[in-house]
Design a protein around this motif. Sequence first.
Motif, PDB file in Angstrom:
ATOM      1  N   MET A   1       0.853  -1.191   0.000  1.00 53.82           N
ATOM      2  CA  MET A   1       0.000   0.000   0.000  1.00 53.82           C
ATOM      3  C   MET A   1       0.891   1.243   0.000  1.00 53.82           C
ATOM      4  O   MET A   1       1.621   1.485   0.945  1.00 53.82           O
ATOM      5  N   PRO A   2       0.876   2.021  -1.075  1.00 56.62           N
ATOM      6  CA  PRO A   2       1.694   3.236  -1.108  1.00 56.62           C
ATOM      7  C   PRO A   2       1.163   4.279  -0.133  1.00 56.62           C
ATOM      8  O   PRO A   2      -0.028   4.299   0.198  1.00 56.62           O
ATOM      9  N   LEU A   3       2.057   5.149   0.307  1.00 58.39           N
ATOM     10  CA  LEU A   3       1.632   6.233   1.183  1.00 58.39           C
ATOM     11  C   LEU A   3       0.754   7.214   0.428  1.00 58.39           C
ATOM     12  O   LEU A   3       0.999   7.517  -0.741  1.00 58.39           O
ATOM     13  N   GLU A   4      -0.236   7.710   1.113  1.00 58.58           N
ATOM     14  CA  GLU A   4      -1.003   8.857   0.625  1.00 58.58           C
ATOM     15  C   GLU A   4      -0.641  10.033   1.528  1.00 58.58           C
ATOM     16  O   GLU A   4      -0.820   9.961   2.746  1.00 58.58           O
ATOM     17  N   ILE A   5      -0.100  11.091   0.936  1.00 65.11           N
ATOM     18  CA  ILE A   5       0.388  12.242   1.693  1.00 65.11           C
ATOM     19  C   ILE A   5      -0.453  13.452   1.343  1.00 65.11           C
ATOM     20  O   ILE A   5      -0.635  13.778   0.170  1.00 65.11           O
ATOM     21  N   VAL A   6      -0.969  14.104   2.373  1.00 64.10           N
ATOM     22  CA  VAL A   6      -1.808  15.281   2.191  1.00 64.10           C
ATOM     23  C   VAL A   6      -1.125  16.474   2.854  1.00 64.10           C
ATOM     24  O   VAL A   6      -0.768  16.413   4.045  1.00 64.10           O
ATOM     25  N   THR A   7      -0.941  17.534   2.104  1.00 63.71           N
ATOM     26  CA  THR A   7      -0.364  18.773   2.618  1.00 63.71           C
ATOM     27  C   THR A   7      -1.477  19.639   3.184  1.00 63.71           C
ATOM     28  O   THR A   7      -2.460  19.921   2.490  1.00 63.71           O
ATOM     29  N   VAL A   8      -1.328  20.065   4.442  1.00 54.26           N
ATOM     30  CA  VAL A   8      -2.371  20.847   5.109  1.00 54.26           C
ATOM     31  C   VAL A   8      -1.802  22.214   5.499  1.00 54.26           C
ATOM     32  O   VAL A   8      -1.017  22.321   6.438  1.00 54.26           O
ATOM     33  N   PRO A   9      -2.198  23.287   4.798  1.00 55.51           N
ATOM     34  CA  PRO A   9      -1.748  24.626   5.209  1.00 55.51           C
ATOM     35  C   PRO A   9      -2.342  24.993   6.570  1.00 55.51           C
ATOM     36  O   PRO A   9      -3.529  24.749   6.835  1.00 55.51           O
ATOM     37  N   CYS A  10      -1.519  25.567   7.430  1.00 56.41           N
ATOM     38  CA  CYS A  10      -1.932  25.978   8.767  1.00 56.41           C
ATOM     39  C   CYS A  10      -1.374  27.371   9.067  1.00 56.41           C
ATOM     40  O   CYS A  10      -0.370  27.792   8.472  1.00 56.41           O
ATOM     41  N   LEU A  11      -2.014  28.058  10.025  1.00 54.42           N
ATOM     42  CA  LEU A  11      -1.576  29.394  10.419  1.00 54.42           C
ATOM     43  C   LEU A  11      -1.387  30.252   9.169  1.00 54.42           C
ATOM     44  O   LEU A  11      -2.180  30.162   8.233  1.00 54.42           O
ATOM     45  N   SER A  12      -0.344  31.085   9.138  1.00 55.76           N
ATOM     46  CA  SER A  12      -0.158  31.936   7.962  1.00 55.76           C
ATOM     47  C   SER A  12       0.745  31.306   6.922  1.00 55.76           C
ATOM     48  O   SER A  12       0.595  31.565   5.720  1.00 55.76           O
ATOM     49  N   ASP A  13       1.690  30.462   7.357  1.00 53.05           N
ATOM     50  CA  ASP A  13       2.647  29.916   6.382  1.00 53.05           C
ATOM     51  C   ASP A  13       3.222  28.571   6.804  1.00 53.05           C
ATOM     52  O   ASP A  13       4.264  28.163   6.321  1.00 53.05           O
ATOM     53  N   ASN A  14       2.559  27.867   7.730  1.00 54.67           N
ATOM     54  CA  ASN A  14       3.022  26.548   8.178  1.00 54.67           C
ATOM     55  C   ASN A  14       2.366  25.438   7.372  1.00 54.67           C
ATOM     56  O   ASN A  14       1.312  25.636   6.747  1.00 54.67           O
ATOM     57  N   TYR A  15       2.990  24.263   7.446  1.00 54.67           N
ATOM     58  CA  TYR A  15       2.379  23.067   6.893  1.00 54.67           C
ATOM     59  C   TYR A  15       2.375  21.955   7.930  1.00 54.67           C
ATOM     60  O   TYR A  15       3.362  21.745   8.646  1.00 54.67           O
ATOM     61  N   ALA A  16       1.251  21.230   7.989  1.00 56.63           N
ATOM     62  CA  ALA A  16       1.179  19.921   8.607  1.00 56.63           C
ATOM     63  C   ALA A  16       1.018  18.920   7.477  1.00 56.63           C
ATOM     64  O   ALA A  16       0.648  19.279   6.348  1.00 56.63           O
ATOM     65  N   TYR A  17       1.290  17.655   7.767  1.00 55.23           N
ATOM     66  CA  TYR A  17       1.131  16.607   6.758  1.00 55.23           C
ATOM     67  C   TYR A  17       0.365  15.440   7.342  1.00 55.23           C
ATOM     68  O   TYR A  17       0.609  15.025   8.479  1.00 55.23           O
ATOM     69  N   LEU A  18      -0.566  14.922   6.560  1.00 57.54           N
ATOM     70  CA  LEU A  18      -1.247  13.677   6.878  1.00 57.54           C
ATOM     71  C   LEU A  18      -0.605  12.582   6.045  1.00 57.54           C
ATOM     72  O   LEU A  18      -0.413  12.748   4.837  1.00 57.54           O
ATOM     73  N   VAL A  19      -0.269  11.481   6.686  1.00 54.06           N
ATOM     74  CA  VAL A  19       0.377  10.378   5.990  1.00 54.06           C
ATOM     75  C   VAL A  19      -0.420   9.113   6.269  1.00 54.06           C
ATOM     76  O   VAL A  19      -0.503   8.654   7.408  1.00 54.06           O
ATOM     77  N   LYS A  20      -1.018   8.548   5.213  1.00 59.01           N
ATOM     78  CA  LYS A  20      -1.830   7.333   5.352  1.00 59.01           C
ATOM     79  C   LYS A  20      -1.092   6.192   4.669  1.00 59.01           C
ATOM     80  O   LYS A  20      -0.726   6.280   3.498  1.00 59.01           O
ATOM     81  N   GLY A  21      -0.876   5.126   5.428  1.00 58.99           N
ATOM     82  CA  GLY A  21      -0.174   3.966   4.902  1.00 58.99           C
ATOM     83  C   GLY A  21      -0.716   2.690   5.496  1.00 58.99           C
ATOM     84  O   GLY A  21      -1.808   2.678   6.092  1.00 58.99           O
ATOM     85  N   PRO A  22       0.035   1.605   5.375  1.00 63.63           N
ATOM     86  CA  PRO A  22      -0.469   0.306   5.859  1.00 63.63           C
ATOM     87  C   PRO A  22      -0.668   0.241   7.363  1.00 63.63           C
ATOM     88  O   PRO A  22      -1.410  -0.617   7.851  1.00 63.63           O
ATOM     89  N   ASP A  23      -0.033   1.150   8.114  1.00 62.30           N
ATOM     90  CA  ASP A  23      -0.186   1.152   9.568  1.00 62.30           C
ATOM     91  C   ASP A  23      -1.266   2.114  10.053  1.00 62.30           C
ATOM     92  O   ASP A  23      -1.454   2.261  11.259  1.00 62.30           O
ATOM     93  N   GLY A  24      -1.935   2.804   9.129  1.00 64.17           N
ATOM     94  CA  GLY A  24      -2.939   3.782   9.519  1.00 64.17           C
ATOM     95  C   GLY A  24      -2.531   5.181   9.124  1.00 64.17           C
ATOM     96  O   GLY A  24      -1.788   5.386   8.159  1.00 64.17           O
ATOM     97  N   VAL A  25      -3.004   6.153   9.881  1.00 59.64           N
ATOM     98  CA  VAL A  25      -2.803   7.568   9.556  1.00 59.64           C
ATOM     99  C   VAL A  25      -1.978   8.230  10.644  1.00 59.64           C
ATOM    100  O   VAL A  25      -2.259   8.053  11.834  1.00 59.64           O
ATOM    101  N   CYS A  26      -0.969   8.988  10.225  1.00 60.78           N
ATOM    102  CA  CYS A  26      -0.254   9.811  11.189  1.00 60.78           C
ATOM    103  C   CYS A  26      -0.306  11.264  10.747  1.00 60.78           C
ATOM    104  O   CYS A  26      -0.476  11.569   9.553  1.00 60.78           O
ATOM    105  N   VAL A  27      -0.185  12.150  11.702  1.00 63.59           N
ATOM    106  CA  VAL A  27      -0.085  13.587  11.461  1.00 63.59           C
ATOM    107  C   VAL A  27       1.340  13.991  11.798  1.00 63.59           C
ATOM    108  O   VAL A  27       1.837  13.670  12.881  1.00 63.59           O
ATOM    109  N   ILE A  28       1.992  14.662  10.877  1.00 62.27           N
ATOM    110  CA  ILE A  28       3.344  15.141  11.136  1.00 62.27           C
ATOM    111  C   ILE A  28       3.279  16.640  11.392  1.00 62.27           C
ATOM    112  O   ILE A  28       2.959  17.431  10.506  1.00 62.27           O
ATOM    113  N   ASP A  29       3.554  17.008  12.617  1.00 68.78           N
ATOM    114  CA  ASP A  29       3.453  18.355  13.169  1.00 68.78           C
ATOM    115  C   ASP A  29       1.999  18.820  13.232  1.00 68.78           C
ATOM    116  O   ASP A  29       1.162  18.434  12.426  1.00 68.78           O
TER     117      ASP A  29
END
Length: 253
Positions: A1-29
């Motif tokens: 299962m390839p990773l699905e990566i979603v870029t999430v703009p936050c605040l004025s210029d930050n990014y968080a990332y959602l990473v979905k893979g075989p182990d589930g979903v993680c949020v990076i920052d």
Amino acid sequence: MPLEIVTVPCLSDNYAYLVKGPDGVCVIDAPEAAPIIAALDARGWTPGVIMLTHHHWDHVQGVDELKAKYGCKVMGPKAEEDKLPPLDMALQEGMNGGTGDAYTVPIHVPGHTLGHMAYHFPNAGAVFTADSLMALGCGRIFEGTPDMMWTSLGKLAALPPDTMVYSGHEYTASNAKFALTIEPDNSALKSRADDIAKARAAGLPTAQVPLSLELATNPFLRASDPGVKRALGMENASDSAVFAEIRARKDRF
């Protein structure tokens, strides 16, 4: 299962990332909870873990709300455990985990902060670098030293060139302007600066790029290049000293 990566703009210029893979979903920052929740809920995803890169408020202030809503665990660098929200797992280099494309390698990359971590997903060809290596830049050296940051950038520069770099801020347009003061004749850089201007005019993110492009255009990774040294009048200086000069110029830019 390839990773699905979603870029999430936050605040004025930050990014968080959602990473979905075989182990589930993680949020990076977690700079801000609301846009992360919106992105998760739009996909029907529930995160199992939040992975933090460093302790600065604009990367962690959404943690409490996300944990309350989803019951997810929180991981982050052990070296900053006393400055982070409560951690369920304190990470150090060597504490690799996950399966398949979600296999994760924490990399200690101090400089911006003393415990900063990047998260490399080698099987998926992705690395999440937050405020260490940034698109056309690097983080300000708030807690470490130039030598420390240069060593950290060297770890990241040594990853496979086709690795996608996902960094923590949309600073690319201003970084491009500075980079052109160091290498005004770099054709790859000039082309990239044009592409960045067009993307930003269209409201598109530009802080997610292949490492190969960073190696060709990011002045902070190019301190060892003879042409860069000549341009700075530092032909005989160490790579670290050239990096320190570039960082000092950027701080004044």
